[in-house]
Design an enzyme around this catalytic site. Structure first.
Site, mmCIF file in Angstrom:
data_model
loop_
_atom_site.group_PDB
_atom_site.id
_atom_site.type_symbol
_atom_site.label_atom_id
_atom_site.label_comp_id
_atom_site.label_asym_id
_atom_site.label_seq_id
_atom_site.Cartn_x
_atom_site.Cartn_y
_atom_site.Cartn_z
ATOM 1 N N SER A 116 0.391 -9.769 -0.836
ATOM 2 C CA SER A 116 0.182 -8.313 -0.708
ATOM 3 C C SER A 116 0.629 -7.718 0.619
ATOM 4 C CB SER A 116 -1.289 -7.973 -0.958
ATOM 5 O OG SER A 116 -2.105 -8.792 -0.147
ATOM 6 N N LYS A 127 0.806 -1.236 0.000
ATOM 7 C CA LYS A 127 0.000 0.000 0.000
ATOM 8 C C LYS A 127 0.839 1.286 0.000
ATOM 9 C CE LYS A 127 -4.486 -1.202 0.453
ATOM 10 N NZ LYS A 127 -5.590 -0.654 -0.336
#
Length: 407
Positions: free
Chosen positions: A304, A55
């Site tokens: 992720s 992110k």
């Protein structure tokens, strides 16, 4: 500004920009997963990224595209985890004030880590949607610049830098598996992958209990789920991004959904075979490998993130061991007389079982001479070994019953 995003020029620019704050997460070849699937499987370990997740890329690139004036007003976002830390760190790097609205249910470790990057944290609401509404309210009230966690083309462009790195390192990649929550990562990765090589198949992976993108693509329009239910909290999104949806319709080749139980065993596989902690949302692309009906392909699974609190981790490990038949509990009835316990434990020892807990219940029957209950929790190598232990007990005249394990 946003209209000019998701072009090759922008992706190239973003790739250079994010290098200022990201770590190089080189592909890891997985011998274990390759043998299991008959493909060449590589992991893109964004769980090892600074702040523990990808992110940071989208947050940092988005903030880099803002004017000094927009940054000077202060930044605000809503997030229960990885995006919060990404914005907080990126804002600190630019010397901008950041306010993060997090649900009141956010684990303390994530709150403290976000504060540690210099952001002000406001706890509001029980779920992301309520926190997000509050963030918009505060942005309006104080004139802050809002940074959306996924539904923003500049943020998606930043996330897409992952695909640039994958293709540079593995030019002949056949499949890229990407987790989907709101769709920011999947948009960036799929658009850039197709720009670089239209033959690359990009498969989105969602939790079965939060498949908002799968439903939306089937409906042909952005659709809101009535509710979500999954342990993959980072991808527990009810409504995918409006701005992103047309790009995903065009560039995603397929969607796979994964059940929570599959994530639990995938966590064990990653810890035992790769010595890596990957959060549940990041494990979607590992669990999805078994659903891909292909052979001899070069596949990249994007991990992720790795931000999982220790209590969740211990619970997932416990459940994984039970599901893999590595830990199980049996109940046997035996006469209440000396030597019986020794006899039972001898049978288990001869079958290479390892006892980890015993519970003795003398009140299971009025006639204690006839029966007392012994509950034995033990360790085994897996399903075959467990069956062997059960057979050994049966062969000696006991009638073992499996009971729900709770260690």
């Amino acid at each position: 500004m946003d209209e000019q995003m998701l072009t090759l020029k922008r992706f190239e620019e973003a790739s250079e920009v994010v290098k200022r704050v990201t770590l190089e997460t080189k592909l890891v070849f997985s011998d274990f997963l390759s043998r299991q699937t008959g493909n060449k499987v590589y992991l893109k370990p964004e769980n090892m990224q600074f702040t523990g997740a990808y992110k940071l890329r989208g947050a940092y690139y988005k903030i880099s595209t803002l004017t000094e004036e927009e940054r000077g007003k202060g930044l605000i976002t809503a997030s229960a985890g990885n995006h919060a830390q990404g914005v907080a760190y990126a804002a600190k790097h630019y010397g901008a004030k950041a306010t993060i609205v997090m649900p009141t249910t956010t684990p303390l470790i994530k709150v403290n880590r976000t504060k540690g990057y210099g952001a002000e944290v406001v706890l509001h609401g029980n779920v992301y949607d309520e926190a997000c509404a509050k963030a918009y309210e505060l942005a309006e009230e104080y004139g802050y610049t809002f940074i959306h966690p996924f539904d923003d083309l500049a943020v998606a462009t930043g996330q897409g830098t992952i695909a640039m790195e994958i293709v540079k390192e593995l030019p002949l990649v056949d499949y890229i598996l990407v987790p989907i929550g709101g769709g920011g990562l999947a948009t960036g990765v799929s658009v850039l992958a197709k720009l670089l090589n239209p033959k690359i198949q990009v498969i989105g992976v969602e939790p079965a209990g939060a498949n908002c993108m799968q439903v939306s693509l089937a409906e042909g329009k952005v659709t809101t789920l009535p509710g979500v239910n999954t342990i993959a909290d980072g991808t527990a999104v009810k409504t995918p991004g409006n701005l992103l949806f047309p790009y995903l319709q065009k560039n995603l080749d397929d969607i796979i959904t994964v059940k929570d139980e599959e994530l639990v065993v995938a966590f064990l596989d990653m810890v035992e075979n790769h010595k890596m902690v990957v959060e549940n949302s990041g494990l979607l692309t590992v669990a999805a490998l078994k659903h891909l009906n292909v052979q001899d392909k070069k596949i990249v699974s994007i991990l992720s993130g790795g931000n999982m609190d220790v209590i969740t981790m211990s619970s997932v490990v416990q459940q994984g061991l039970i599901m893999r038949d590595r830990i199980f509990t049996v109940s046997v009835l035996l006469p209440d007389k000396p030597g019986e316990l020794c006899r039972v434990s001898g049978i288990i020892a001869d079958a290479d079982g390892n006892v980890i807990k015993l519970e003795h219940n003398q009140f299971v029957s009025i006639n204690r001479n006839a029966a007392v209950e012994l509950r034995i929790t033990m360790e085994a190598f897996g399903t075959e070994h467990k069956s062997r232990i059960m057979e050994a007990l049966e062969g000696e005249g006991y009638r073992p019953k499996l009971v729900r394990t709770n260690i």
